[in-house]
Design a protein around this motif. Structure first.
Motif, short mmCIF file in Angstrom:
data_model
loop_
_atom_site.label_atom_id
_atom_site.label_comp_id
_atom_site.label_asym_id
_atom_site.label_seq_id
_atom_site.Cartn_x
_atom_site.Cartn_y
_atom_site.Cartn_z
N VAL A 182 0.84 -1.20 0.00
CA VAL A 182 0.00 0.00 0.00
C VAL A 182 0.87 1.25 0.00
O VAL A 182 0.63 2.19 -0.76
N THR A 183 1.90 1.25 0.82
CA THR A 183 2.79 2.41 0.91
C THR A 183 3.50 2.67 -0.42
O THR A 183 3.58 3.81 -0.88
N VAL A 184 3.99 1.59 -1.05
CA VAL A 184 4.67 1.74 -2.35
C VAL A 184 3.71 2.29 -3.40
O VAL A 184 4.05 3.20 -4.17
N LEU A 185 2.52 1.75 -3.47
CA LEU A 185 1.54 2.19 -4.47
C LEU A 185 1.15 3.66 -4.26
O LEU A 185 1.06 4.43 -5.22
N VAL A 186 0.95 4.04 -3.01
CA VAL A 186 0.58 5.42 -2.71
C VAL A 186 1.72 6.37 -3.08
O VAL A 186 1.50 7.44 -3.66
N ASN A 187 2.94 5.97 -2.77
CA ASN A 187 4.10 6.81 -3.10
C ASN A 187 4.33 6.91 -4.60
O ASN A 187 4.99 7.85 -5.07
N ASN A 188 3.79 5.97 -5.36
CA ASN A 188 3.91 6.02 -6.81
C ASN A 188 2.66 6.61 -7.46
O ASN A 188 2.39 6.38 -8.65
N LYS A 189 1.93 7.37 -6.66
CA LYS A 189 0.79 8.16 -7.14
C LYS A 189 -0.29 7.31 -7.81
O LYS A 189 -0.81 7.64 -8.88
N CYS A 190 -0.65 6.22 -7.16
CA CYS A 190 -1.79 5.44 -7.64
C CYS A 190 -3.07 6.22 -7.39
O CYS A 190 -3.08 7.20 -6.64
N GLU A 191 -4.15 5.77 -8.01
CA GLU A 191 -5.45 6.42 -7.79
C GLU A 191 -5.99 5.93 -6.46
O GLU A 191 -6.45 4.79 -6.34
N ILE A 192 -5.94 6.79 -5.47
CA ILE A 192 -6.23 6.34 -4.10
C ILE A 192 -7.71 6.04 -3.89
O ILE A 192 -8.07 5.23 -3.03
N ASP A 193 -8.58 6.70 -4.68
CA ASP A 193 -10.01 6.47 -4.57
C ASP A 193 -10.56 5.73 -5.80
O ASP A 193 -11.68 5.98 -6.24
N ALA A 194 -9.77 4.82 -6.35
CA ALA A 194 -10.19 4.07 -7.53
C ALA A 194 -11.47 3.29 -7.24
O ALA A 194 -11.62 2.68 -6.18
N LEU A 195 -12.39 3.29 -8.19
CA LEU A 195 -13.67 2.60 -8.03
C LEU A 195 -13.68 1.32 -8.85
O LEU A 195 -13.33 1.33 -10.03
N ASP A 196 -14.08 0.21 -8.22
CA ASP A 196 -14.25 -1.01 -8.99
C ASP A 196 -15.64 -1.01 -9.61
O ASP A 196 -16.34 0.00 -9.59
N LYS A 197 -16.07 -2.11 -10.18
CA LYS A 197 -17.34 -2.12 -10.91
C LYS A 197 -18.55 -1.86 -10.01
O LYS A 197 -19.62 -1.49 -10.49
N ASN A 198 -18.37 -2.06 -8.71
CA ASN A 198 -19.45 -1.78 -7.76
C ASN A 198 -19.25 -0.45 -7.05
O ASN A 198 -19.92 -0.17 -6.05
N HIS A 199 -18.32 0.36 -7.58
CA HIS A 199 -17.99 1.67 -6.99
C HIS A 199 -17.42 1.54 -5.59
O HIS A 199 -17.62 2.41 -4.74
N ILE A 200 -16.72 0.45 -5.34
CA ILE A 200 -16.08 0.23 -4.05
C ILE A 200 -14.63 0.69 -4.13
O ILE A 200 -13.92 0.37 -5.07
N THR A 201 -14.21 1.45 -3.15
CA THR A 201 -12.86 2.00 -3.12
C THR A 201 -11.92 1.11 -2.30
O THR A 201 -12.37 0.27 -1.51
N PRO A 202 -10.61 1.30 -2.47
CA PRO A 202 -9.66 0.57 -1.62
C PRO A 202 -9.90 0.82 -0.13
O PRO A 202 -9.73 -0.09 0.69
N LEU A 203 -10.31 2.04 0.23
CA LEU A 203 -10.60 2.32 1.64
C LEU A 203 -11.76 1.46 2.14
O LEU A 203 -11.70 0.92 3.25
N MET A 204 -12.80 1.33 1.33
CA MET A 204 -13.91 0.48 1.73
C MET A 204 -13.46 -0.96 1.95
O MET A 204 -13.88 -1.63 2.89
N LYS A 205 -12.56 -1.44 1.07
CA LYS A 205 -12.08 -2.80 1.21
C LYS A 205 -11.21 -2.95 2.47
O LYS A 205 -11.28 -3.98 3.15
N SER A 206 -10.43 -1.94 2.80
CA SER A 206 -9.64 -1.98 4.04
C SER A 206 -10.57 -2.08 5.24
O SER A 206 -10.33 -2.86 6.16
N VAL A 207 -11.63 -1.29 5.22
CA VAL A 207 -12.58 -1.29 6.32
C VAL A 207 -13.32 -2.62 6.38
O VAL A 207 -13.46 -3.23 7.45
N GLN A 208 -13.77 -3.07 5.23
CA GLN A 208 -14.57 -4.29 5.15
C GLN A 208 -13.78 -5.52 5.59
O GLN A 208 -14.34 -6.44 6.19
N CYS A 209 -12.48 -5.52 5.34
CA CYS A 209 -11.65 -6.68 5.65
C CYS A 209 -10.81 -6.47 6.92
O CYS A 209 -9.84 -7.19 7.15
N TRP A 210 -11.17 -5.47 7.72
CA TRP A 210 -10.55 -5.27 9.03
C TRP A 210 -9.05 -4.94 8.94
O TRP A 210 -8.27 -5.35 9.79
N LYS A 211 -8.65 -4.21 7.94
CA LYS A 211 -7.24 -3.83 7.77
C LYS A 211 -7.07 -2.36 8.15
O LYS A 211 -6.97 -1.47 7.31
#
Length: 341
Positions: free
Chosen positions: A97-126
């Protein structure tokens, strides 16, 4: 019919739609336990893209090499529009996660259900991954296709610490799903009592209600939480509020054999005593509710014969444009299950 089968297919209802009949058990609770931890990515799912596989495995050094050589991009998507950041968050790969963020990834990228990486972190207890995302500007108020925000996901999982983290980064405590459920109402629907108490203490609107105008106090009765009910009363919840069936929280408590109904009966009596002191010329003895409770204890399963409230089989729904007889702050509908990713 066995007890278990009755719980699946439903026994005789005493409260409208069986809402506060006790004990309660949903189908998912019967098969998976009281607090099934879903939805989330299937653990057997195999990421197809190279960078997605490396992210899921947690090889941060390999991720950096792939990016540096231009063999992969942090923006690469799989067939479900998920990025490497989605997978890193699902599996809790903090270095990735740190490497991807430092390489300017899209931090609020939406998947086909409009779910963001933050939602997945929350959903999976990370939580550590969620913290990094929030520190780098992730938006906690983006909603998925069902209207769920990251806070709804935290509430659904019963994760109070995650909810506190999101609120620290200005998550909207009143955000509604498409079906009108705020985080507090969702917590009550899912019987996440501790999270519900936390949200109330954090200032969540206690006057929200579902599509049948069942408010938070009625839900507290359904959850069987005396502490939450007392907290709501202390916060000024309308004790005499009625849902579309004309039922108050007290009536639900009596008919549903709530374990702390005496607390509510005493509260009602104190209200009437105070009213009597302020208006001594008015006769205001709270006998009706106690009579109802005695009737139920005596084996009378129907309050319809001894109450002016409408029967559960004939709900009185307020028509549009008509003035509702109760103080309804929110008009909601049943919440959808959080979307499976």
């Amino acid at each position: 019919m066995s007890f278990a089968m009755k719980k699946i297919f439903g026994a005789k209802e005493k409260t409208p739609l069986g809402f506060c009949d006790a004990p309660q058990m949903t189908v998912s609770e019967f098969f998976f336990g009281e607090n099934p931890n879903y939805p989330k990515y299937h653990t057997t799912y195999r990421p197809l893209g190279h960078i997605h596989r490396v992210a899921a495995e947690g090889d941060a050094a390999q991720i950096e090499i792939l990016i540096m050589l231009g063999q992969c991009s942090v923006h690469d998507r799989d067939r479900k529009d998920r990025t490497a950041l989605h997978f890193a968050c699902v599996y809790g790969r903090l270095p990735v996660v740190t490497v991807l963020v430092n390489n300017k990834c899209e931090i609020d990228a939406l998947d086909k259900n409009h779910i963001t990486p933050l939602m997945k972190s929350v959903q999976c207890w990370k939580q550590k991954c969620a913290t990094v995302l929030l520190e780098h500007g992730a938006n906690p108020n983006i909603i998925d296709k069902s209207g769920n925000s990251a806070l709804h996901y935290a509430v659904y999982n019963g994760h109070e610490e995650m909810a506190a983290l999101l609120l620290q980064y200005n998550a909207d405590i009143e955000q509604k799903t498409k079906d009108g459920f705020t985080p507090l109402l969702l917590a009550l629907r899912e019987k996440r009592v501790e999270v519900a108490e936390f949200l109330v203490k954090m200032g969540a609107d206690i006057h929200v209600a579902d599509e049948l105008q069942r408010n938070t106090l009625i839900y507290a009765i359904r959850c069987g939480s005396r502490d939450l009910a007392i907290l709501l009363l202390e916060k000024g919840i309308d004790f005499f509020y009625k849902d579309v069936f004309g039922w108050t929280a007290l009536r639900y408590a009596i008919e549903g054999h709530c374990t702390f109904r005496q607390t509510l009966l005493d509260f009602e009596e104190n209200l009437y005593i105070n009213k009597k002191r302020n208006k001594p010329e008015v006769e205001v003895e709270p006998k009706t509710s106690r009579v109802l409770a005695e009737q139920i204890d005596a084996g009378n399963d129907s309050l319809a014969k001894i109450s002016s409230c409408p029967s559960p089989e004939t709900p009185v729904l307020a028509m549009k444009g008509e003035e509702n007889s109760c103080d309804t702050r929110v008009n909601c509908s049943s919440a959808e299950l959080l979307s499976l990713a």
